[in-house]
Design a protein around this motif. Structure first.
Motif, short mmCIF file in Angstrom:
data_model
loop_
_atom_site.label_atom_id
_atom_site.label_comp_id
_atom_site.label_asym_id
_atom_site.label_seq_id
_atom_site.Cartn_x
_atom_site.Cartn_y
_atom_site.Cartn_z
N LEU A 129 60.90 52.88 32.03
CA LEU A 129 60.20 53.82 32.89
C LEU A 129 59.55 54.92 32.07
O LEU A 129 58.39 55.29 32.33
CB LEU A 129 61.18 54.42 33.91
N ARG A 130 60.26 55.42 31.06
CA ARG A 130 59.66 56.44 30.18
C ARG A 130 58.45 55.89 29.46
O ARG A 130 57.42 56.56 29.33
CB ARG A 130 60.70 56.93 29.17
N ALA A 131 58.57 54.64 28.97
CA ALA A 131 57.44 54.02 28.26
C ALA A 131 56.24 53.86 29.19
O ALA A 131 55.09 54.11 28.79
CB ALA A 131 57.86 52.67 27.68
N VAL A 132 56.48 53.46 30.43
CA VAL A 132 55.39 53.29 31.39
C VAL A 132 54.73 54.65 31.67
O VAL A 132 53.49 54.75 31.74
CB VAL A 132 55.90 52.64 32.69
N LYS A 133 55.54 55.69 31.83
CA LYS A 133 54.97 57.02 32.08
C LYS A 133 54.14 57.49 30.90
O LYS A 133 53.07 58.08 31.07
CB LYS A 133 56.08 58.01 32.40
N GLU A 134 54.63 57.24 29.67
CA GLU A 134 53.86 57.61 28.48
C GLU A 134 52.54 56.85 28.44
O GLU A 134 51.50 57.42 28.10
CB GLU A 134 54.68 57.33 27.22
N MET A 135 52.58 55.56 28.79
CA MET A 135 51.35 54.76 28.80
C MET A 135 50.38 55.29 29.85
O MET A 135 49.16 55.33 29.62
CB MET A 135 51.67 53.30 29.07
N GLU A 136 50.91 55.68 31.02
CA GLU A 136 50.03 56.23 32.06
C GLU A 136 49.38 57.52 31.59
O GLU A 136 48.19 57.74 31.82
CB GLU A 136 50.83 56.48 33.34
N MET A 137 50.16 58.38 30.92
CA MET A 137 49.59 59.62 30.40
C MET A 137 48.53 59.32 29.35
O MET A 137 47.46 59.93 29.33
CB MET A 137 50.71 60.51 29.81
N HIS A 138 48.84 58.37 28.47
CA HIS A 138 47.88 57.99 27.43
C HIS A 138 46.61 57.41 28.06
O HIS A 138 45.50 57.70 27.61
CB HIS A 138 48.54 56.98 26.49
N LEU A 139 46.79 56.61 29.10
CA LEU A 139 45.65 56.03 29.80
C LEU A 139 44.82 57.11 30.48
O LEU A 139 43.58 57.05 30.47
CB LEU A 139 46.13 55.00 30.82
N ASP A 140 45.50 58.12 31.06
CA ASP A 140 44.76 59.23 31.67
C ASP A 140 43.96 59.99 30.63
O ASP A 140 42.84 60.45 30.91
CB ASP A 140 45.73 60.18 32.38
N LEU A 141 44.52 60.13 29.43
CA LEU A 141 43.78 60.80 28.36
C LEU A 141 42.60 59.97 27.88
O LEU A 141 41.56 60.51 27.51
CB LEU A 141 44.72 61.10 27.17
N LEU A 142 42.75 58.66 27.89
CA LEU A 142 41.69 57.78 27.41
C LEU A 142 40.65 57.46 28.47
O LEU A 142 39.61 56.88 28.16
CB LEU A 142 42.29 56.47 26.89
N LYS A 143 40.90 57.84 29.71
CA LYS A 143 39.98 57.50 30.80
C LYS A 143 38.56 58.05 30.58
O LYS A 143 37.59 57.32 30.75
CB LYS A 143 40.56 57.99 32.12
N PRO A 144 38.40 59.34 30.19
CA PRO A 144 37.03 59.82 29.93
C PRO A 144 36.35 59.05 28.81
O PRO A 144 35.16 58.73 28.90
CB PRO A 144 37.22 61.29 29.55
N GLN A 145 37.09 58.73 27.76
CA GLN A 145 36.50 57.95 26.66
C GLN A 145 36.10 56.57 27.15
O GLN A 145 35.04 56.06 26.77
CB GLN A 145 37.50 57.82 25.50
N LEU A 146 36.93 55.98 28.00
CA LEU A 146 36.63 54.66 28.55
C LEU A 146 35.36 54.71 29.40
O LEU A 146 34.51 53.82 29.31
CB LEU A 146 37.82 54.16 29.38
N GLU A 147 35.22 55.76 30.20
CA GLU A 147 34.01 55.89 31.02
C GLU A 147 32.78 56.06 30.14
O GLU A 147 31.73 55.48 30.42
CB GLU A 147 34.17 57.07 31.98
N THR A 148 32.91 56.83 29.05
CA THR A 148 31.79 57.02 28.11
C THR A 148 31.42 55.69 27.47
O THR A 148 30.23 55.34 27.37
CB THR A 148 32.17 58.05 27.03
N VAL A 149 32.42 54.94 27.04
CA VAL A 149 32.16 53.64 26.41
C VAL A 149 31.53 52.69 27.42
O VAL A 149 30.60 51.94 27.08
CB VAL A 149 33.47 53.06 25.83
N GLN A 150 31.97 52.75 28.69
CA GLN A 150 31.37 51.89 29.71
C GLN A 150 29.90 52.24 29.90
O GLN A 150 29.06 51.34 30.05
CB GLN A 150 32.13 52.04 31.03
N MET A 151 29.60 53.53 29.91
CA MET A 151 28.19 53.95 30.05
C MET A 151 27.37 53.45 28.86
O MET A 151 26.25 52.95 29.04
CB MET A 151 28.10 55.47 30.14
N GLN A 152 27.94 53.57 27.65
CA GLN A 152 27.22 53.10 26.46
C GLN A 152 27.02 51.60 26.51
O GLN A 152 25.93 51.10 26.15
CB GLN A 152 28.00 53.49 25.19
N VAL A 153 28.02 50.87 26.96
CA VAL A 153 27.89 49.41 27.07
C VAL A 153 26.81 49.06 28.09
O VAL A 153 26.00 48.16 27.87
CB VAL A 153 29.26 48.78 27.45
#
Length: 196
Positions: A129-153
């Protein structure tokens, strides 16, 4: 009836050895329920896990004494009703208490083993559960970068589509010019052959 105090039992067993193997000899007087209770209390107090629980020991000792008393009463009733005596010595009560304490110890060991396994499973689930929460936080941090990369793609895909369009236009122009050149080459060849 033979008494063990005189030599009659010895003489009878010497003359008929089958008396020892085919008979039950009851030398015990029935124990009072209080004596059975006291003996069970003494045995149950030796069990480490029960030693701190005097109320439980007393209840268990009373239950074992009562069960022996009921069994002794049933054996007497069987002797009267069926004409066949069933002898029940206090050793049976001692065996019952011993079997109960060994079974109790085995069941406690099984319970401790099960509790240990459940605790390990709970620990693994909590770490997951801790690992999943850490991954969710990491994913939330990477979400803006992911949106930027999607726009670039998407922009890159659009530029590739535009380049493809220009390529096909240029190819059709080249193909048409090639056809014209091929036609003129064929005419030149024909003229060159005629000139020879």
């Amino acid at each position: 009836c033979l008494s063990p105090l005189d030599g009659q039992v010895r003489r009878a067993c010497g003359m008929c050895p089958s008396l020892l193997s085919g008979c039950a000899v009851d030398f015990f007087s029935p124990w009072p329920e209080e004596a059975l209770h006291a003996m069970a209390m003494a045995r149950l107090e030796d069990v480490p896990r029960l030693a701190s629980e005097q109320l439980s020991i007393s209840v268990l000792a009373s239950a074992t004494a009562r069960s022996y008393t009921l069994a002794a009463t049933a054996s007497q009733r069987c002797a009267v009703e069926m004409g066949r005596p069933v002898f029940l010595s206090p050793a049976a009560h001692l065996d019952f208490v011993q079997i109960f304490t060994s079974l109790l110890g085995r069941k406690w060991s099984e319970l401790e083993h099960t509790v240990d396994r459940v605790n390990v499973a709970i620990g693994m689930l909590s770490s997951s559960l801790r690992a999943v929460k850490e991954m969710e936080m990491h994913l939330d941090l990477l979400k803006p970068q992911l949106e930027t990369v999607q726009m670039q793609v998407k922009e890159l895909a659009d530029s590739v589509d535009r380049a493809k369009g220009r390529y096909y236009e240029a190819k059709s122009i080249v193909d048409s010019e090639k056809a014209i050149v091929d036609g003129q080459s064929a005419k030149i060849e024909v003229l060159t052959r005629e000139a020879k």
